[in-house]
Design an enzyme around this catalytic site. Structure first.
Site, PDB file in Angstrom:
ATOM      1  N   LYS A 126       1.038  -0.990   0.061  1.00 27.22           N
ATOM      2  CA  LYS A 126       0.162   0.141   0.398  1.00 27.22           C
ATOM      3  C   LYS A 126       0.475   1.265  -0.331  1.00 27.22           C
ATOM      4  CE  LYS A 126      -4.339   1.224   0.261  1.00 27.22           C
ATOM      5  NZ  LYS A 126      -5.520   0.131  -0.139  1.00 27.22           N
ATOM      6  N   ASP A 166      -7.220   4.181  -4.662  1.00 26.30           N
ATOM      7  CA  ASP A 166      -7.902   4.202  -3.322  1.00 26.30           C
ATOM      8  C   ASP A 166      -8.863   5.508  -3.236  1.00 26.30           C
ATOM      9  OD1 ASP A 166      -8.262   1.453  -1.213  1.00 26.30           O
ATOM     10  OD2 ASP A 166      -7.204   3.875  -0.163  1.00 26.30           O
TER      11      ASP A 166
HETATM   12  P1  NDP Z   1     -12.934   7.343  -3.190  1.00 30.88           P
HETATM   13  O1  NDP Z   1     -12.178   8.240  -3.029  1.00 30.88           O
HETATM   14  O2  NDP Z   1     -13.384   7.322  -4.301  1.00 30.88           O
HETATM   15  O3  NDP Z   1     -14.683   7.613  -2.068  1.00 30.88           O
HETATM   16  C1  NDP Z   1     -14.477   7.265  -0.781  1.00 30.88           C
HETATM   17  C2  NDP Z   1     -15.627   8.144   0.033  1.00 30.88           C
HETATM   18  O4  NDP Z   1     -15.790   7.606   1.351  1.00 30.88           O
HETATM   19  C3  NDP Z   1     -15.980   9.450  -0.219  1.00 30.88           C
HETATM   20  O5  NDP Z   1     -17.400   9.792  -0.196  1.00 30.88           O
HETATM   21  C4  NDP Z   1     -15.152   9.816   0.854  1.00 30.88           C
HETATM   22  O6  NDP Z   1     -15.690  11.519   1.667  1.00 30.88           O
HETATM   23  C5  NDP Z   1     -15.610   8.796   2.049  1.00 30.88           C
HETATM   24  N1  NDP Z   1     -14.673   8.876   3.496  1.00 30.88           N
HETATM   25  C6  NDP Z   1     -13.426   9.467   2.699  1.00 30.88           C
HETATM   26  N2  NDP Z   1     -12.741   9.625   4.018  1.00 30.88           N
HETATM   27  C7  NDP Z   1     -13.758   9.266   5.187  1.00 30.88           C
HETATM   28  C8  NDP Z   1     -13.635   9.879   6.189  1.00 30.88           C
HETATM   29  N3  NDP Z   1     -12.462   9.873   6.506  1.00 30.88           N
HETATM   30  N4  NDP Z   1     -15.253   9.966   6.952  1.00 30.88           N
HETATM   31  C9  NDP Z   1     -15.899  10.036   6.137  1.00 30.88           C
HETATM   32  N5  NDP Z   1     -15.767  10.156   4.496  1.00 30.88           N
HETATM   33  C10 NDP Z   1     -15.037   9.062   4.696  1.00 30.88           C
HETATM   34  O7  NDP Z   1     -12.604   6.147  -2.431  1.00 30.88           O
HETATM   35  P2  NDP Z   1     -13.109   4.727  -2.847  1.00 30.88           P
HETATM   36  O8  NDP Z   1     -14.470   4.490  -3.486  1.00 30.88           O
HETATM   37  O9  NDP Z   1     -11.744   4.515  -3.744  1.00 30.88           O
HETATM   38  O10 NDP Z   1     -13.003   4.072  -1.680  1.00 30.88           O
HETATM   39  C11 NDP Z   1     -13.601   3.589   0.013  1.00 30.88           C
HETATM   40  C12 NDP Z   1     -13.373   2.741   0.214  1.00 30.88           C
HETATM   41  O11 NDP Z   1     -13.134   1.733   0.281  1.00 30.88           O
HETATM   42  C13 NDP Z   1     -11.795   3.039   0.778  1.00 30.88           C
HETATM   43  O12 NDP Z   1     -11.836   2.463   2.307  1.00 30.88           O
HETATM   44  C14 NDP Z   1     -10.620   1.645   0.396  1.00 30.88           C
HETATM   45  O13 NDP Z   1      -9.324   1.767   1.221  1.00 30.88           O
HETATM   46  C15 NDP Z   1     -12.008   1.079   0.069  1.00 30.88           C
HETATM   47  N6  NDP Z   1     -11.581   0.062  -0.270  1.00 30.88           N
HETATM   48  C16 NDP Z   1     -11.591   0.424  -2.461  1.00 30.88           C
HETATM   49  C17 NDP Z   1     -11.246   0.168  -3.461  1.00 30.88           C
HETATM   50  C18 NDP Z   1     -10.909   0.297  -4.086  1.00 30.88           C
HETATM   51  O14 NDP Z   1     -10.594  -0.635  -5.832  1.00 30.88           O
HETATM   52  N7  NDP Z   1     -11.282   1.824  -5.329  1.00 30.88           N
HETATM   53  C19 NDP Z   1     -10.928  -1.616  -3.148  1.00 30.88           C
HETATM   54  C20 NDP Z   1     -11.713  -2.441  -1.961  1.00 30.88           C
HETATM   55  C21 NDP Z   1     -11.041  -1.157  -0.948  1.00 30.88           C
HETATM   56  P3  NDP Z   1     -14.951  13.285   0.975  1.00 30.88           P
HETATM   57  O15 NDP Z   1     -15.907  13.034  -0.444  1.00 30.88           O
HETATM   58  O16 NDP Z   1     -15.755  14.056   1.619  1.00 30.88           O
HETATM   59  O17 NDP Z   1     -13.682  12.688   1.604  1.00 30.88           O
HETATM   60  O1  2IT Z   2      -7.829  -1.562  -0.999  1.00 31.89           O
HETATM   61  C1  2IT Z   2      -7.328  -2.243  -2.289  1.00 31.89           C
HETATM   62  O2  2IT Z   2      -7.949  -3.301  -2.145  1.00 31.89           O
HETATM   63  C2  2IT Z   2      -7.345  -1.443  -3.254  1.00 31.89           C
HETATM   64  N1  2IT Z   2      -7.563  -0.101  -3.047  1.00 31.89           N
HETATM   65  C3  2IT Z   2      -7.522  -1.781  -4.742  1.00 31.89           C
HETATM   66  C4  2IT Z   2      -6.088  -2.320  -4.989  1.00 31.89           C
HETATM   67  C5  2IT Z   2      -5.357  -3.024  -6.498  1.00 31.89           C
HETATM   68  O3  2IT Z   2      -4.685  -2.654  -6.515  1.00 31.89           O
HETATM   69  O4  2IT Z   2      -7.112  -2.703  -6.921  1.00 31.89           O
END
Ligand code: NDP
Ligand code: 2IT
Length: 447
Positions: A126, A166
């Protein structure tokens, strides 16, 4: 708790007392592994727990860039290459002001087991920065990404370490990062995943995490001969994972009534249908606006400032899809009281240990992040395969591979939970199934 496990946890607590999130993640995994350590002594003999909890390499660097006013800005950048026993390092980059070494160590540690569960050959990593993309212009984001990659490029490569997105890192950031990598490494340019379709990306990668956690929930519900039809569903977040969770749940007959961001939550009792989801996608991905705008556009919806969705309305299924520790013990109790029978974690470690205890005590179908959200990295693995083969699969092919991987992960976690005497406990099942493959590889590979 097994004595070997408690010794290792004591050691971690003494060495890294300030890395709260890492200690939380390590405790959860190692507690599950107590069941394994009691039966199989080879892991203790090879000191696998001490070895697997220490990153193979921890890279940290400064990122200096110039903002639109011509002022110099300094951020911290990191890449934590945690474990490469079963394949090249793989995992996302997070850009968020809260990022520090402890948070990235928790995420990198979780990634080891998640990637193992996908069945694909990927190690765990990460990275990221305390840079906050919010409120920055495209040019500022570009300059930051270029500076970040100017340092990172020497540590990564298509067969060594493959970053992705992420929180705060989506298609725009991946483009700028990949562009700078190509410039510096004179490579074929396929080092990140989550790339655009015209330059090496895979169909379904943007959808994959949200679709995957919905497929995982579907598998959990099936064990009780149940499904999404007629269910009311809570989703937190409104970013990449939340958006495609809303899409897939709706396609499968569920009604999603919430979305949120770090400022507050919208509740739409009529459900967020395809048209309303399009509005959210444009609001968030194009205008980079706040979710509060939704309630101004759709008058029947309510916006609740400063609140998370948990417990605001009755719902049978919850998809925490924002960030770590967003559901505490009280939130979990409120969910259960309001009829929640299934929680599938799109986010990484969104439930505190107290919340997990509430779910397990109440027999909630609880899919922990490392299993439920593995569809994202799994499809990144499929993007790497397509890049290596110099071809592109059709949408249906990628989606059906993703679906099958999520079915396999559910089966592996359910079977491991059963084998170690805790049927229905996907926490133990995912930790054990993910761990064994990596630990056995570490033994085979020697010291
Ligand atoms: P994005 O940046 O696209 O979206 C994040 C969302 O979560 C936004 O709505 C954001 O709101 C909110 N958020 C972030 N931090 C906080 C906080 N501290 N408190 C409240 N709301 C918060 O990220 P993703 O959708 O990609 O990621 C969301 C989650 O999924 C994370 O935990 C990530 O690690 C996990 N994840 C993502 C993957 C991927 O492929 N993208 C894969 C596996 C897991 P705001 O805009 O106000 O910050
Ligand atoms: O938390 C996760 O698994 C991710 N943000 C995606 C990682 C990736 O390499 O696609």
């Amino acid at each position: 708790m097994n004595s070997y496990v408690s010794r290792v946890l004591d050691g971690l607590n003494k060495t890294y007392p300030w890395e709260k999130e890492f200690l939380q993640a390590a405790k959860e995994v190692l507690e599950s592994l107590s069941l394994v350590m009691a039966r199989e002594k080879k892991y203790e003999k090879h000191r696998i727990l001490e070895r697997i909890t220490e990153p193979e390499r921890l890279i940290s660097f400064k990122v200096v860039w110039v903002d639109d006013k011509g002022e110099v800005q300094i951020n911290r950048g990191y890449r934590i290459q945690f474990n490469s026993a079963i394949g090249p390092y793989k995992g996302g980059l997070r850009f968020h002001p809260s990022v520090n070494q402890g948070i990235l160590k928790f995420l990198g540690f979780e990634q080891i087991f998640k990637n193992s569960l996908t069945g694909l050959p990927m190690g765990g990593a990460k990275g990221g920065s305390n840079f906050d993309p919010k409120g920055k212009s495209d040019n500022e984001v570009q300059r930051f990404c270029q500076s970040f990659m100017t340092e990172l490029f020497r540590h990564i490569g298509p067969d060594t370490d493959v970053p992705a997105g992420d929180i705060g890192v989506g298609g725009r950031e991946i483009g700028f990062l990949e562009g700078q990598y190509k410039r510096l490494a004179i490579s074929n340019g396929c080092v990140l995943t989550g790339k655009g379709l015209n330059w090496g990306g895979s169909l379904i990668r943007p959808e994959a995490t949200g679709y995957g956690s919905t497929y995982f929930a579907e598998e959990m519900l099936k064990t009780r001969k149940d499904g999404f039809k007629g269910k009311t569903v809570l989703v937190s977040g409104s970013g990449n994972v939340a958006q495609y969770t809303i899409e897939k749940v709706t396609q499968l007959g569920g009604k999603v009534v919430s979305a949120s961001d770090s400022n507050g939550t919208i509740i739409d009792k009529d459900g967020i249908d395809a048209e309303k989801l399009n509005y959210i996608m444009e609001l968030k991905n194009v205008h980079r606006g706040r979710i509060s705008e939704y309630a101004k556009k759709f008058k029947k919806a309510d916006y609740i400032e400063g609140k998370k969705p948990w417990g605001l309305v009755k719902a049978e299924v919850a998809f925490p899809s924002a960030t770590q520790n967003e559901i505490n013990g009280d939130d979990a109790k409120a969910l259960v009281k309001n009829g929640c029978i299934c929680v599938s974690e799109g986010a990484n470690m969104p439930s505190t240990p107290e919340a997990v205890d509430v779910f397990l005590a109440n027999k909630v179908l609880y899919g922990p992040g490392k299993a439920a959200n593995a569809g994202g990295v799994a499809t990144s693995g499929l993007e790497m395969s397509q890049n290596s083969m110099r071809l592109r699969w059709e949408k249906d092919e990628v989606d059906s591979r993703l679906h099958q991987i999520m079915i396999n992960i559910h089966k592996a976690a359910a079977e491991a939970a059963e084998e170690y005497g805790t049927p229905g406990n996907y926490v133990n099942g995912a930790n054990i199934a993910g761990f064994k493959k990596v630990a056995d590889a570490m033994i085979d590979l020697g010291l």
